[in-house]
Scaffold this motif. Sequence first.
Motif, short mmCIF file in Angstrom:
data_model
loop_
_atom_site.label_atom_id
_atom_site.label_comp_id
_atom_site.label_asym_id
_atom_site.label_seq_id
_atom_site.Cartn_x
_atom_site.Cartn_y
_atom_site.Cartn_z
N TRP A 198 14.01 12.20 -80.89
CA TRP A 198 13.24 13.41 -80.68
C TRP A 198 12.70 13.96 -81.99
CZ3 TRP A 198 18.44 12.89 -79.57
CH2 TRP A 198 19.33 13.53 -80.43
N PHE A 249 7.42 37.16 -80.27
CA PHE A 249 8.71 37.86 -80.20
C PHE A 249 8.65 39.25 -80.78
CE2 PHE A 249 9.97 33.33 -80.33
CZ PHE A 249 10.48 33.27 -79.05
N THR A 250 7.46 39.66 -81.22
CA THR A 250 7.42 40.95 -81.88
C THR A 250 6.65 42.00 -81.09
OG1 THR A 250 5.56 40.11 -83.14
CG2 THR A 250 7.67 40.10 -84.23
N ALA A 308 13.48 14.41 -75.12
CA ALA A 308 13.97 15.75 -75.36
C ALA A 308 15.33 15.62 -76.03
CB ALA A 308 14.10 16.52 -74.06
N GLY A 309 15.58 16.45 -77.02
CA GLY A 309 16.83 16.32 -77.76
C GLY A 309 17.99 17.05 -77.09
N GLY A 364 13.09 26.03 -90.53
CA GLY A 364 12.23 25.70 -89.40
C GLY A 364 12.32 26.74 -88.31
N VAL A 365 13.55 27.16 -88.00
CA VAL A 365 13.76 28.15 -86.94
C VAL A 365 13.20 29.50 -87.37
CG1 VAL A 365 15.51 29.38 -85.61
CG2 VAL A 365 15.82 26.95 -86.15
N PRO A 409 2.14 32.60 -82.24
CA PRO A 409 3.57 32.50 -82.57
C PRO A 409 4.09 33.78 -83.22
CG PRO A 409 2.42 30.52 -83.28
CD PRO A 409 1.38 31.46 -82.76
N GLY A 410 3.27 34.41 -84.03
CA GLY A 410 3.73 35.62 -84.71
C GLY A 410 3.90 36.79 -83.78
N TYR A 437 -1.86 18.46 -80.05
CA TYR A 437 -0.48 18.04 -80.28
C TYR A 437 -0.30 16.55 -79.98
CZ TYR A 437 4.58 17.74 -79.64
OH TYR A 437 5.90 17.37 -79.72
N ASN A 488 16.49 21.07 -86.07
CA ASN A 488 15.81 21.28 -87.34
C ASN A 488 14.33 21.59 -87.15
OD1 ASN A 488 15.31 18.75 -86.39
ND2 ASN A 488 15.11 17.81 -88.38
N GLN A 489 13.91 21.66 -85.89
CA GLN A 489 12.50 21.89 -85.61
C GLN A 489 12.24 23.28 -85.11
OE1 GLN A 489 10.00 20.03 -86.39
NE2 GLN A 489 11.69 18.98 -87.37
N PRO A 490 11.16 23.89 -85.53
CA PRO A 490 10.78 25.11 -84.85
C PRO A 490 10.40 24.77 -83.41
CG PRO A 490 9.10 24.42 -86.45
CD PRO A 490 10.26 23.51 -86.61
N ALA A 491 11.01 25.45 -82.45
CA ALA A 491 10.64 25.19 -81.06
C ALA A 491 9.21 25.68 -80.87
CB ALA A 491 11.57 25.92 -80.11
N SER A 539 9.43 29.81 -87.26
CA SER A 539 8.78 29.95 -85.96
C SER A 539 9.21 31.20 -85.23
CB SER A 539 9.03 28.71 -85.09
OG SER A 539 10.35 28.70 -84.64
N LEU A 554 10.33 21.65 -76.02
CA LEU A 554 11.33 22.73 -76.07
C LEU A 554 12.57 22.24 -76.80
CD1 LEU A 554 11.92 25.58 -75.10
CD2 LEU A 554 12.97 24.61 -73.08
N ALA A 555 13.07 21.07 -76.43
CA ALA A 555 14.29 20.55 -77.04
C ALA A 555 13.90 19.55 -78.11
CB ALA A 555 15.16 19.89 -75.98
N ALA A 556 13.29 20.05 -79.17
CA ALA A 556 12.77 19.14 -80.18
C ALA A 556 13.76 18.91 -81.31
CB ALA A 556 11.46 19.68 -80.74
N TRP A 603 18.69 23.43 -91.79
CA TRP A 603 17.43 23.36 -91.04
C TRP A 603 16.93 24.74 -90.62
CZ3 TRP A 603 19.42 25.60 -86.86
CH2 TRP A 603 20.72 25.25 -86.45
N TYR A 625 7.36 27.29 -78.90
CA TYR A 625 7.31 28.16 -77.72
C TYR A 625 5.88 28.43 -77.26
CZ TYR A 625 12.21 29.26 -78.66
OH TYR A 625 13.55 29.17 -78.86
N PRO A 648 8.21 34.81 -88.07
CA PRO A 648 7.13 34.54 -89.03
C PRO A 648 6.81 35.73 -89.94
CG PRO A 648 6.28 34.67 -86.79
CD PRO A 648 7.75 34.69 -86.68
N LYS A 700 9.51 9.26 -77.45
CA LYS A 700 9.99 10.58 -77.85
C LYS A 700 10.68 11.27 -76.68
CE LYS A 700 8.25 14.70 -80.29
NZ LYS A 700 9.34 15.53 -80.11
#
Lengths: 438, 283
Positions: A51, B46-47, A77-78, A278-279, B42-43, B67, B243-246, A282, B238-240, A275, B248, A285, A75
Amino acid sequence: MRANRLGAALAVVLTVTLASCASGEPADGTGAAQSPTAAGSGPVKLTYWTWAPNMDKIVAVWNQAHPDIQVTVSKQAGGDDAAAKFLTAAKAGNPPELVQAEYQHLPSFIAADAVADLKAETAPVKGEFTEGLWGLVTLGTNAVYGIPQDSGPMMLFYREDLFDKYGIEVPKTWQEYAEAARTVRKKDPKVFLGTFSSKDPGAFTGLAQQAGAQWWSISGESWKVNVADEPTRKVADYWGALVKEGVIDDMPYFTPEWNKALNDGTLLTWPSAVWAPGVLSSNAPKAKGKWAVAPLPQWNAGESHSGFWGGSSTAVSAKTPHKAAAVQFATWLNTDPQAIGLLVKEAAIYPAATKAQSSLGQAPDYFANQADFWQQAAAVSAGARGFTFGPNVGVTYNAFKDGFDQALRDGTPFSQAVQGMQDATVADMRKSGFQLAS
Amino acid sequence: MAAHTVRVRRPWGVVPTGLLLLGALYCLFPVCWVLIAATKSPGELFTTSTLAFGTGFFDNVAELFAYRDGVFWLWAGNTLLYAGGGALLSTAVSAVSGYALAKYRFPGRNLIFNLLIGGILVPSVVLAIPQYLLFSKIGLADSHWAVLLPQILHPYGIYLARVYATAAIPDSMLEAGRIDGASEGRLMTRVALPMMVPGMVTIFLFQFVAIWNNFLLPFIMLGDDGKFPLTVGLYTLLAAGANQPALYNLILTGAFLSLIPLIVLFLTMQRYWKTDLSSGAVK
């Protein structure tokens, strides 16, 4: 949230059904996905379930250089579902040749005889990884079940600007962290220093590892389970007391309200893994450039321990007739400088290979204010200790969520929830027929 | 006295309408939420306030289409193939079987019908893994057929078709056809099936929506991400990995876009549905 619940339900469905047909399904190994093999006739074709983003681009580089071993990336889903899916495919006899395996799921693959022992093939690259990481793919045995790919040593992420505003020093020990939590509440009752999440067993596991927990171990043929050991109870009671006192919040990570708190400055720290940028980038920001990183607070001043949250390895399916080719690819992917460079750049992973960790240059964009981000990470990584995961981590993690949810709701002691994890883990292993040493 | 009854009845008369409105709100609110959330960058996601529109819709759409070199379109095409093809085949099988079960008497008819009723009670989720193991054995796992075939035989569809055929096709009409010398095949295609169209539309819609939304079966059956439908494909976003930004905003936009064909289908098919039902009523 929905996805989590869906995922949990999925994992349950898959594991239940798997367990119920575990003995009835003869695995003949002649899966549809595997091409018929004849030495020398055409290239070997390998399928790789992963993934990690942009892995197809990295694999394209390999395919170009190795016309005789062609790898196809699928690829997936993780997360927990990926593990369940791989186990199902292995049981049905058509697993992919290569699979991305999170460290905590690897033991369940081994218990199901789904992954191959790569000891002979990986002997030359053993030295590329720290002992702590290598232990995660050997489980402390003589076999090697995967090649480490990425790792998640834990650090303390904090709002630098707000630390200054409230006049808090970066805590060096957990005692100082607790004091800081109280100070923050006094200065601004709307703000919390941190939160304890009852939904993220991975984070708690990392903190327990830092304290020196050893939840599972193998001696000979039998397992030893000690989830409720002294370090784990210490960690649980520490957070339990702070939550009870009201100085640490109890909202779970990765929820909309948590994202909001990260953004608007009502949450000042997040003990997380490497990591996290990354979170954060996103989910928060707007707070870019305001967060900084430091080593986790220590239990005893002067120590430099950490734990792992996340990370994965590349494992090779036990049934594949192309084991040598698969190991060759997995070794290249995780130890070749060019491949690791691509993994870092394209897939944004934190590499497991020691040399690669120290050669990371520019800090993540989100942490542009902290030029030594990767140096800090490498230092923390050197002191990070993991432990051997058991074959039913999913059960333990679910027991964590149930137990700590209840503890937060009813105000019962956290150590009781830890005991619940131990009991659930042992009961499940007994039921599945594992030998347990007392 | 009269005034009294009026006063009592009025509030009760409002209750069903009120309940329906509540039901509509309950069903439509999540759709509205997806629509609003899909417009947020994205910004903003959630705000800003939950019900405030954002400014990023077109950026989201452009980003989603870009993508992984436009894999969204591939997934959308797959979904259309699974849902459209599966629903068509399933409707055809259901209509023919339902007609046969309703209008012919043959040994084992009741047994088959009872088995089908039993089949309705078995949730398809429970069957997904056994089906996967079976398909693996015959070498069809991880192919388009693995998702299409299990959806074709749909007990509820056959049940509906049978009930509908019993009610909508008078035996006397078939008798008249036979006396005129029509073969059984001709009777079915020219007399029976046209009368069953409203029922078939219902079955088609049911199956189309069910397959469109199906997650577990393709999730288990398919390993190759080039064969994924939208549901499974969006889930990989979603389940990437931790370590990845999801992604959304892409997921929400993708979910919203994948709703549109369903809405369009319902609005167009609904017209078709209504005319046939009412034309039957007049006769």
